[in-house]
Write an enzyme that holds these catalytic residues in place. Structure first.
Site, mmCIF file in Angstrom:
data_model
loop_
_atom_site.group_PDB
_atom_site.id
_atom_site.type_symbol
_atom_site.label_atom_id
_atom_site.label_comp_id
_atom_site.label_asym_id
_atom_site.label_seq_id
_atom_site.Cartn_x
_atom_site.Cartn_y
_atom_site.Cartn_z
ATOM 1 N N GLY A 123 0.812 -1.214 0.000
ATOM 2 C CA GLY A 123 0.000 0.000 0.000
ATOM 3 C C GLY A 123 0.846 1.264 0.000
ATOM 4 O O GLY A 123 0.382 2.329 0.404
ATOM 5 N N SER A 126 4.180 1.125 -4.874
ATOM 6 C CA SER A 126 5.318 0.664 -5.687
ATOM 7 C C SER A 126 4.951 0.724 -7.168
ATOM 8 O O SER A 126 5.804 1.031 -8.010
ATOM 9 C CB SER A 126 5.722 -0.756 -5.287
ATOM 10 O OG SER A 126 4.610 -1.619 -5.374
ATOM 11 N N ASP A 171 -1.830 8.298 -6.263
ATOM 12 C CA ASP A 171 -0.490 7.720 -6.113
ATOM 13 C C ASP A 171 0.473 8.255 -7.161
ATOM 14 O O ASP A 171 1.612 8.625 -6.862
ATOM 15 C CB ASP A 171 -0.572 6.190 -6.192
ATOM 16 C CG ASP A 171 -1.513 5.622 -5.135
ATOM 17 O OD1 ASP A 171 -1.949 6.376 -4.250
ATOM 18 O OD2 ASP A 171 -1.815 4.418 -5.215
HETATM 19 C C1 GAF Z 1 -4.962 2.997 -3.973
HETATM 20 C C2 GAF Z 1 -5.332 3.679 -5.278
HETATM 21 F F1 GAF Z 1 -4.367 3.436 -6.212
HETATM 22 C C3 GAF Z 1 -5.516 5.180 -5.086
HETATM 23 O O1 GAF Z 1 -5.965 5.768 -6.282
HETATM 24 C C4 GAF Z 1 -6.514 5.466 -3.949
HETATM 25 O O2 GAF Z 1 -7.850 5.216 -4.355
HETATM 26 C C5 GAF Z 1 -6.162 4.657 -2.711
HETATM 27 O O3 GAF Z 1 -5.968 3.281 -2.997
HETATM 28 C C6 GAF Z 1 -7.214 4.766 -1.637
HETATM 29 O O4 GAF Z 1 -7.265 6.049 -1.129
HETATM 30 O O5 GAF Z 1 -3.703 3.438 -3.527
#
Ligand code: GAF
Length: 384
Positions: A123, A126, A171
């Site tokens: 989480g 990567s 991300d």
């Molecule tokens: C993952 C997803 F890739 C992000 O876009 C986001 O939705 C997250 O989960 C939850 O907040 O990292």
């Protein structure tokens, strides 16, 4: 391999050509979970774990990609790039190439070396780090410079359209645009953002439950569907509500009975999380760490009870942290169903906090966790 000079030598020895080297960080999200695809708010920070991508041109019409982590090399023809995912780590770099092709670029031959220390399946993004590092490397070869937010959107599309993961923008955005010593409050509607300084005396302690997290398929996708179903109910009454970002707790009181019980709970999490995230950024900016910690605790409860994205291990990690000296706030971070917790901890107590948390978790759960004391780092860049 942390040493870019060693990475350069590795690339040179394998491909007999000097590489240009790019680094893209992983991230930790301080607050704002499953709000990005609802066009809401998130507040992540880039961290000092990263993927390195080294690239050099080739003249034989081939793309050769080597992963030092997997000790594996794969070769593709520029004239016959894969059109779909193969459920392999190369999906991420190939997804980036596929999106660049869809943007009108002709991809030349190249050798690409990859190495990363962002823990996989934890989480901490990567995948986004791999996409952003690849995108910077390949666009540099093309002689193209995209602004960070545009690069992030291209990498998100690689993940949505090629890899097949229905992630939001968070991300890739923070990997491309992070700022050292800052968290970033992102408005996922228009990609505007403000930077919130993380005080010097605050450490980001990331505790890995060692329970694997994945965005492709499964619970992430079904939660997203429940969120979108709740939004559709509200939009049936208020057409101006396009995403849950536009909805309020009052909407749930009025029309929640038309939703499934799960959709109602998921929507309550997203709507209240957006409010908490903006409030948390304001608290961080004015230096009100106790309010920030309170909002993180509330966010964890909402994520665990309404969104049901936590697990026994993550709930245990958070409740153990809550009793340790130096804690400002703790919650499960990232997509959920395992992965890591983020603990904001007074810097002077961080080492003792990390050791105690690891010991208590191992004693209670029977798994030795990895606990990292991290710092907010800068976004993706070229290394000299
Ligand atoms: C993952 C997803 F890739 C992000 O876009 C986001 O939705 C997250 O989960 C939850 O907040 O990292």
């Amino acid at each position: 391999m942390h040493d870019p000079a060693l990475f350069r030598t590795m690339h040179f020895e394998r491909f007999q050509a000097p590489p240009a080297i790019f680094a893209a960080p992983g991230r930790v999200n301080l607050i704002g979970e499953h709000t990005d695809y609802a066009e809401g708010f998130v507040m992540p920070a880039a961290i000092d774990f990263a993927t390195l991508a080294g690239i050099s041109p080739r003249t034989d019409g081939k793309i050769v990609i080597y992963s030092e982590n997997y000790s594996t090399e794969r070769t593709f023809e520029t004239s016959a790039l894969p059109a779909s995912a193969a459920h392999h780590w190369t999906d991420y770099p190939l997804g980036v190439l596929s999106i660049l092709v869809s943007e009108g670029h002709t991809i030349p031959g190249f050798s690409l070396s990859l190495w990363g220390d962002v823990p996989l399946g934890s989480g901490l993004s990567s995948s986004a780090a791999l996409e952003v590092a690849t995108a910077l490397a390949v666009t540099s070869l093309l002689g193209v410079t995209y602004p960070g937010p545009v690069l992030a959107r291209l990498c998100q599309r690689a993940e949505n359209e090629f890899v097949g993961a229905s992630c939001g923008i968070m991300d890739q955005f923070i990997s491309a645009n992070g700022a050292k010593d800052h968290a970033l409050l992102l408005d996922c509607r228009d990609l505007s953002f403000i930077l919130a300084p993380i005080p010097e005396n605050v450490a980001l302690v990331i505790a890995n439950t060692m329970v694997k997290h994945a965005v492709v398929g499964g619970e992430y996708t079904s939660r997203r569907a429940e969120v979108e179903a709740a939004c559709a109910v509200i939009a049936g009454h208020r057409p101006e509500v396009r995403f849950l970002r536009d909805a309020t707790v009052d909407d749930l009181e009025q029309w929640g009975h038309e939703m499934t019980p799960n959709s109602l709970k998921r929507a309550r999490h997203v709507i209240t999380e957006n409010l908490r995230t903006v409030a948390a950024a304001q608290a961080l900016i004015r230096g009100d760490l106790s309010e920030l910690g309170r909002l993180m605790a509330e966010a964890h409860l909402s994520y665990s009870q309404d969104f049901e994205a936590s697990c026994v291990e993550a709930d245990t990690m958070v409740s153990l942290a809550n009793n340790l000296p130096g804690l400002i706030g703790a919650r499960l971070t990232g997509g959920g169903f395992g992965g890591c917790t983020i603990n904001l901890v007074e810097q002077s107590q961080a080492a003792a906090f990390a050791a105690s948390l690891a010991g208590l978790y191992a004693a209670q759960i029977g798994i030795v966790p990895q606990v990292h004391i991290c710092h907010a780092s800068g976004g993706a860049h070229r290394l000299q």
